[in-house]
Design a protein around this motif. Sequence first.
Motif, PDB file in Angstrom:
ATOM      1  N   ALA A  37       0.830  -1.207   0.000  1.00  0.00           N
ATOM      2  CA  ALA A  37       0.000   0.000   0.000  1.00  0.00           C
ATOM      3  C   ALA A  37       0.865   1.258   0.000  1.00  0.00           C
ATOM      4  O   ALA A  37       0.587   2.221  -0.727  1.00  0.00           O
ATOM      5  CB  ALA A  37      -0.938  -0.001   1.207  1.00  0.00           C
ATOM      6  N   ARG A  41       0.756   3.941  -2.973  1.00  0.00           N
ATOM      7  CA  ARG A  41       0.260   5.298  -2.704  1.00  0.00           C
ATOM      8  C   ARG A  41       1.259   6.373  -3.142  1.00  0.00           C
ATOM      9  O   ARG A  41       0.865   7.479  -3.513  1.00  0.00           O
ATOM     10  CB  ARG A  41      -0.087   5.442  -1.219  1.00  0.00           C
ATOM     11  CG  ARG A  41      -1.370   6.199  -1.000  1.00  0.00           C
ATOM     12  CD  ARG A  41      -1.781   6.266   0.462  1.00  0.00           C
ATOM     13  NE  ARG A  41      -2.493   5.081   0.930  1.00  0.00           N
ATOM     14  CZ  ARG A  41      -2.060   4.299   1.932  1.00  0.00           C
ATOM     15  NH1 ARG A  41      -0.946   4.570   2.577  1.00  0.00           N
ATOM     16  NH2 ARG A  41      -2.760   3.261   2.306  1.00  0.00           N
ATOM     17  N   ALA A  78      -3.577   0.353  -3.674  1.00  0.00           N
ATOM     18  CA  ALA A  78      -3.270   0.636  -2.258  1.00  0.00           C
ATOM     19  C   ALA A  78      -4.490   0.320  -1.389  1.00  0.00           C
ATOM     20  O   ALA A  78      -4.365  -0.298  -0.329  1.00  0.00           O
ATOM     21  CB  ALA A  78      -2.855   2.098  -2.087  1.00  0.00           C
ATOM     22  N   SER A  81      -5.092  -3.374  -1.118  1.00  0.00           N
ATOM     23  CA  SER A  81      -4.083  -3.977  -0.271  1.00  0.00           C
ATOM     24  C   SER A  81      -4.421  -3.802   1.212  1.00  0.00           C
ATOM     25  O   SER A  81      -4.240  -4.722   2.008  1.00  0.00           O
ATOM     26  CB  SER A  81      -2.729  -3.354  -0.589  1.00  0.00           C
ATOM     27  OG  SER A  81      -1.744  -3.978   0.166  1.00  0.00           O
TER      28      SER A  81
END
Length: 118
Positions: A37, A41, A78, A81
């Motif tokens: 993640a 991101r 993200a 996840s």
Amino acid sequence: MLSATERNAILIEMRGFLESVQGIVAGLAEQNTRAIATSARTSGMASAQGVPQALKDKLPTEFKKLGMATHMAFDGLARESMEIGDRQVILKQLGALMGNCTTCHAGYRIDEEGWRRK
Ligand code: HEC
């Protein structure tokens, strides 16, 4: 045709994309959803803020759409996840997201204003 500064800004963004993909793959191998993640991101929509208007004006609409779709896909990955974290789903998302990389690379080149490739 972009100025040297504009071209550099895009290439820096690209290397960020590659770093994110690397982090996602490493995270998948380690089953570390948080690392996945975080890497994803880094290339999400938030990272697309601050692109100068003058540069946006020069980029073709389709190029921008594909670029934005890619940033959004990183955010989506993200989210997946952190929420469910299903490796199979994440891999599928990564495969689809990387389709944007190859599609765009097949279609676009950036040349610096003032010189041409042979
Ligand atoms: C909207 C279009 C677009 C998308 C989407 C895109 N790229 Fe690129 N990328 C480019 C262009 C254009 C170049 C420069 C190609 C040239 O002129 O040689 C580039 C160059 C690169 C480079 C070389 C950077 C350098 O310093 O020379 C890397 C690495 C890269 N892209 C990775 C990626 C990855 C990974 C993805 C997907 C996660 C991606 N790109 C998605 C357009 C895109």
